[in-house]
Enzyme design. Structure first.
Site, PDB file in Angstrom:
ATOM      1  N   ARG A 103       0.778  -1.177  -0.018  1.00 41.10           N
ATOM      2  CA  ARG A 103      -0.027  -0.117   0.119  1.00 41.10           C
ATOM      3  C   ARG A 103       0.912   1.314   0.032  1.00 41.10           C
ATOM      4  O   ARG A 103       1.849   1.443   0.836  1.00 41.10           O
ATOM      5  CB  ARG A 103      -0.915   0.065   1.321  1.00 41.10           C
ATOM      6  N   TYR A 120      -0.424  -2.738  -7.544  1.00 36.11           N
ATOM      7  CA  TYR A 120      -0.684  -3.707  -6.300  1.00 36.11           C
ATOM      8  C   TYR A 120      -2.030  -3.638  -5.785  1.00 36.11           C
ATOM      9  O   TYR A 120      -2.598  -2.641  -5.693  1.00 36.11           O
ATOM     10  CB  TYR A 120       0.289  -3.124  -5.182  1.00 36.11           C
ATOM     11  N   HIS A 125     -11.186  -4.597  10.646  1.00 43.08           N
ATOM     12  CA  HIS A 125     -10.231  -5.281  10.161  1.00 43.08           C
ATOM     13  C   HIS A 125      -9.905  -6.582  10.890  1.00 43.08           C
ATOM     14  O   HIS A 125      -8.717  -6.627  11.719  1.00 43.08           O
ATOM     15  CB  HIS A 125      -8.799  -4.513  10.043  1.00 43.08           C
ATOM     16  N   CYS A 180       0.910  -9.502  11.014  1.00 44.06           N
ATOM     17  CA  CYS A 180       0.860 -10.047  12.199  1.00 44.06           C
ATOM     18  C   CYS A 180       0.405 -11.312  12.526  1.00 44.06           C
ATOM     19  O   CYS A 180      -0.155 -11.929  13.647  1.00 44.06           O
ATOM     20  CB  CYS A 180       0.545  -9.005  13.251  1.00 44.06           C
ATOM     21  N   GLY A 181      -0.046 -12.248  11.480  1.00 43.83           N
ATOM     22  CA  GLY A 181      -0.469 -13.726  11.737  1.00 43.83           C
ATOM     23  C   GLY A 181      -2.055 -13.586  11.409  1.00 43.83           C
ATOM     24  O   GLY A 181      -2.349 -14.777  12.043  1.00 43.83           O
ATOM     25  N   LYS A 182      -2.686 -12.849  11.014  1.00 45.73           N
ATOM     26  CA  LYS A 182      -4.122 -12.906  10.896  1.00 45.73           C
ATOM     27  C   LYS A 182      -4.561 -14.169  10.181  1.00 45.73           C
ATOM     28  O   LYS A 182      -5.439 -14.915  10.494  1.00 45.73           O
ATOM     29  CB  LYS A 182      -4.763 -11.676  10.413  1.00 45.73           C
ATOM     30  N   ASP A 227      -9.461 -11.358   6.649  1.00 49.03           N
ATOM     31  CA  ASP A 227      -9.054  -9.939   6.518  1.00 49.03           C
ATOM     32  C   ASP A 227     -10.031  -9.016   6.918  1.00 49.03           C
ATOM     33  O   ASP A 227      -9.947  -8.099   7.696  1.00 49.03           O
ATOM     34  CB  ASP A 227      -8.800  -9.446   5.070  1.00 49.03           C
ATOM     35  N   ARG A 232       2.394 -12.058  -2.298  1.00 47.35           N
ATOM     36  CA  ARG A 232       0.881 -12.587  -1.844  1.00 47.35           C
ATOM     37  C   ARG A 232       0.437 -13.725  -2.800  1.00 47.35           C
ATOM     38  O   ARG A 232       0.787 -14.003  -3.764  1.00 47.35           O
ATOM     39  CB  ARG A 232      -0.097 -11.445  -1.995  1.00 47.35           C
TER      40      ARG A 232
HETATM   41  C1  SPV Z   1      -3.374  -5.476   4.568  1.00 43.99           C
HETATM   42  O1  SPV Z   1      -2.204  -5.103   4.268  1.00 43.99           O
HETATM   43  O2  SPV Z   1      -3.917  -5.456   5.573  1.00 43.99           O
HETATM   44  C2  SPV Z   1      -3.892  -6.380   3.494  1.00 43.99           C
HETATM   45  C3  SPV Z   1      -3.503  -6.312   1.898  1.00 43.99           C
HETATM   46  O3  SPV Z   1      -4.982  -7.051   3.811  1.00 43.99           O
HETATM   47  S1  SPV Z   1      -3.946  -4.888   1.462  1.00 43.99           S
HETATM   48  O4  SPV Z   1      -5.164  -4.955   0.372  1.00 43.99           O
HETATM   49  O5  SPV Z   1      -2.847  -4.443   0.971  1.00 43.99           O
HETATM   50  O6  SPV Z   1      -4.563  -3.943   2.543  1.00 43.99           O
HETATM   51 MN    MN Z   2      -5.742  -6.544   5.797  1.00 49.06          MN
END
Ligand code: SPV
Ligand code: MN
Length: 651
Positions: free
Chosen positions: A106, A238, A269, A293-295, A309, A408
């Site tokens: 991001r 991305y 989230h 962090c392991g989600k 997510d 990813r």
């Molecule tokens: C995160 O970074 O929390 C994601 C991937 O789940 S993103 O789509 O880049 O947010």
């Molecule tokens: Mn996320």
């Protein structure tokens, strides 16, 4: 505050189409008959005007309307391959997509909320004034799709008909983006009109990668117009920057829940997963963790995995907390995904029969490789920065890893063996009994603890931290990560916090249905808990024990040790759960994990208090909880010293 439809609508300003008549004229002129026929099945006029304006602005050579039919989805796959956005890999159904080296995550410094003059925003949010955003869009977006095809897709952020589901339109010149959308979201072309009528709104996303050159990335922008619930994304690929159905629309959902659905809905989230307890009992969890962090791993530990997510919540008529996953797929980090920790995901990634889009990993002879996969690594191949060989360094002499840290895999969640697909698709959602909050905390909080009441639970969420990485500077070495949702909270943090207090204290919950709220921490190290070295005190598979204990606790099957920060598990109960995963567990390790390191906890509270005092309008409850916990911790310290063991606490 959030005022919808306030200020000029940028798409209309730049596209120049203000009426349905004009929109229909343009669509008739620009769409091939086959596509016009498909779009004629959408009757919502606002949606048609948005699409017409996007076409008028971006000026694609052609437009493809994705109805979600097998032929349409195949067209998208082929288009992405033809355009070179994806390449086929050796395994059937697997492709590789590379984002530009400058666009591997991001682009937080190029991501802005579009605001109207005077609007109060989260102190953590970057904002751009509407007038400046219009200037940018006028400069960079007209003609951005010339020479390309615009693809228009209609998606549902949740099972069609669910209380918290909101439909959305994704418009992009990228085949990769729409291919990803098909794996990650529910195509709702057939239900779009009815869903907009039911939900009362829809989100719109417009993206183009333009020429997709490194030199354009500095001009890339991710704009979120919260008043018009429309996103604009340029010069990047991305998915976190471009597939704005995901985090762009999550931000709008957070906003909508905070300002229009107080005590009714939350947008988080969080993963959603079910654990199976004694006698086949199913208990559903939803849990927040910052990115990386392991989600995903935590979510897949469950017997009934729903999502990894995002989660949309509401309270049903019986006072039960319900959750749906707005997504139907996984955009998961692959680093450290291996047989040992993630067997089900590995089956999909290395086995046959799953459609997978890989991004930014190493490809050698058509096979993807990544750091931490537990396999033998090739010496050379092609990765996110081009040709790669073992020992290759960048311009600064730093070794280039085999795969990017944020590389990813994109696949449908239903491919995962323990995915509860039928339940995931139910508009009733799943009943959630346990909410967890976790971060990356090497020295302070125990592996699991339960809040004594909803207020303390909200404070656990507000107090998430993650260890700073080498690139982040912070005096204390930790970053605050409120609810792991802060990057996606557009409005004032105080408003979001108030909405959390109101929701979790709601009188709609009964004593039986009110969820328990807990903290989780997998990242304590030996060195920080009386041992030595940086080795973690636990391993990935212990997650099953922490969740398993919460499952028992939430159902009243185990008792606990009351402490100033909340309830801790008893050794005997954990030992049984470790036996069930065939792992020895001794009292020494338990004591290292669950002793309260009082000075550390107080330092953490001080850090949070100082930070939140700088934020306007934070609910007094937060400070009350911190003050009470601090006072009780100091009393304990007086009695037992700075490190208090669970045995002392149990007294
Ligand atoms: C995160 O970074 O929390 C994601 C991937 O789940 S993103 O789509 O880049 O947010
Ligand atoms: Mn996320």
């Amino acid at each position: 505050m959030l005022e919808l439809k306030k200020g000029e609508e940028i798409l209309a300003v730049v596209g120049g189409i203000a009426s349905i008549t004009k929109a229909r004229e343009l669509l008739a002129e620009r769409l091939a008959p086959s596509e016009g026929e498909k779009l004629a099945r959408i009757v919502n006029e606002d949606a048609l005007i948005k699409i017409a304006n996007a076409i008028a602005m971006c000026r694609p050579d052609s437009v493809f309307v994705n109805t979600g039919s097998a032929e349409d989805v195949q067209w998208i796959r082929d288009y992405s391959l033809k355009k070179g956005e994806e390449r086929k890999l050796a395994k059937e159904g697997h492709t590789i997509h590379f984002d530009l080296p400058q666009d591997q995550a991001r682009l937080v410094n190029q991501t802005y909320y579009i605001i109207n003059p005077g609007e109060k925003m989260s102190s953590l949010a970057k904002t751009v004034l509407r007038s400046e955003a219009i200037d940018y869009v006028k400069k960079f977006m007209p003609g951005i799709m010339s020479g390309m095809t615009m693809i228009v897709g209609f998606y549902s952020r949740g099972p069609v008909g669910a209380e918290a589901t909101i439909p959305a339109i994704e418009i992009s010149s990228s085949g990769y983006v729409l291919h990803s959308a098909e794996l990650l979201y529910r195509n709702c072309f057939a239900d779009f009109d009815a869903e907009v009528a039911r939900a009362g709104l829809f989100f719109t996303n417009v993206h183009s990668e333009g020429p997709n050159r490194p030199e354009d990335v500095p001009n890339a922008r991710i704009f979120m117009d919260r008043s018009w619930q429309t996103t604009f994304s340029t010069f990047c690929t991305y998915a976190g920057n471009t597939l704005l159905l995901k985090k762009g629309n999550h931000r709008f959902s957070v906003d909508y829940a905070t300002y229009y659905k107080v005590e009714e809905q939350l947008s988080e989230h969080m993963f959603i997963t079910g654990m199976t307890g004694p006698n086949g009992r199913k208990t559903f969890f939803a849990g927040a963790a910052p990115s990386g962090c392991g989600k995903t791993t935590t979510a897949m530990v469950g017997s009934d995995f729903i999502g990894d997510d995002l989660a949309q919540f509401w309270i049903d008529a019986g006072g039960v907390l319900r959750a749906i996953n707005p997504e139907k797929g996984i955009f998961g980090i692959v680093e450290d995904v291996n047989r040992e920790g993630d067997p089900h995901l590995m089956d999909c990634l290395r086995g046959d029969g799953t459609e997978v889009i890989w991004s930014n990993v190493l490809i050698a002879e058509g096979v993807p490789y990544w750091v931490g996969n537990g396999e033998e690594a090739p010496d050379k191949g092609v990765n996110f920065q081009g040709e790669w060989f073992k020992g290759k360094t960048d311009d600064n002499g730093k070794p280039i890893p085999l795969s990017h840290k944020n590389s990813r895999c994109t696949l449908q969640a239903s491919a995962i063996a323990n995915h509860a697909t039928e339940l995931s698709e139910s508009p009733a959602g799943v009943p959630v009994k346990v909410i967890t909050y976790s971060g990356r905390d090497s020295d302070t909080m125990p592996p699991v603890w339960v809040a004594k009441n909803p207020d303390e639970g909200v404070v656990i969420g507000a107090s998430i931290v993650s260890k700073a990485t080498a690139t982040e500077v912070g005096a204390t070495g930790v970053n605050r990560q409120p609810w792991a949702n802060a990057p996606f909270i557009p409005g004032a943090l105080a408003d979001y916090m108030q909405a959390q207090f109101t929701f979790f204290n709601s009188a709609k919950f009964t004593a039986k249905t009110r969820p328990i709220m807990a903290g989780l921490n997998y990242f304590l190290t030996h060195g920080n808990r009386g041992g030595s070295g940086d080795k973690l005190l636990g391993e990935k598979k212990d997650v099953k024990v922490w969740l398993g204990w919460l499952e028992l606790f939430a159902n009243g099957d185990v008792t606990s040790i009351a402490t100033p920060i909340g309830y801790l598990p008893k050794f005997e109960d954990l030992a049984k759960l470790f036996t069930a995963i065939n792992k020895p567990y001794d009292k020494t390790l338990y004591t290292m994990q669950f002793s309260l390191y009082i000075d550390k906890i107080i330092a953490r509270i001080d850090l949070q208090q100082a930070a939140y005092s700088k934020e306007a309008g934070i609910p007094a409850k937060l400070f009350e909880v911190y003050e009470r916990q601090k006072a009780e911790l100091l009393q304990l310290k007086e009695r037992f010293g700075a490190i208090v063991t669970p045995d002392q606490l149990a007294g």
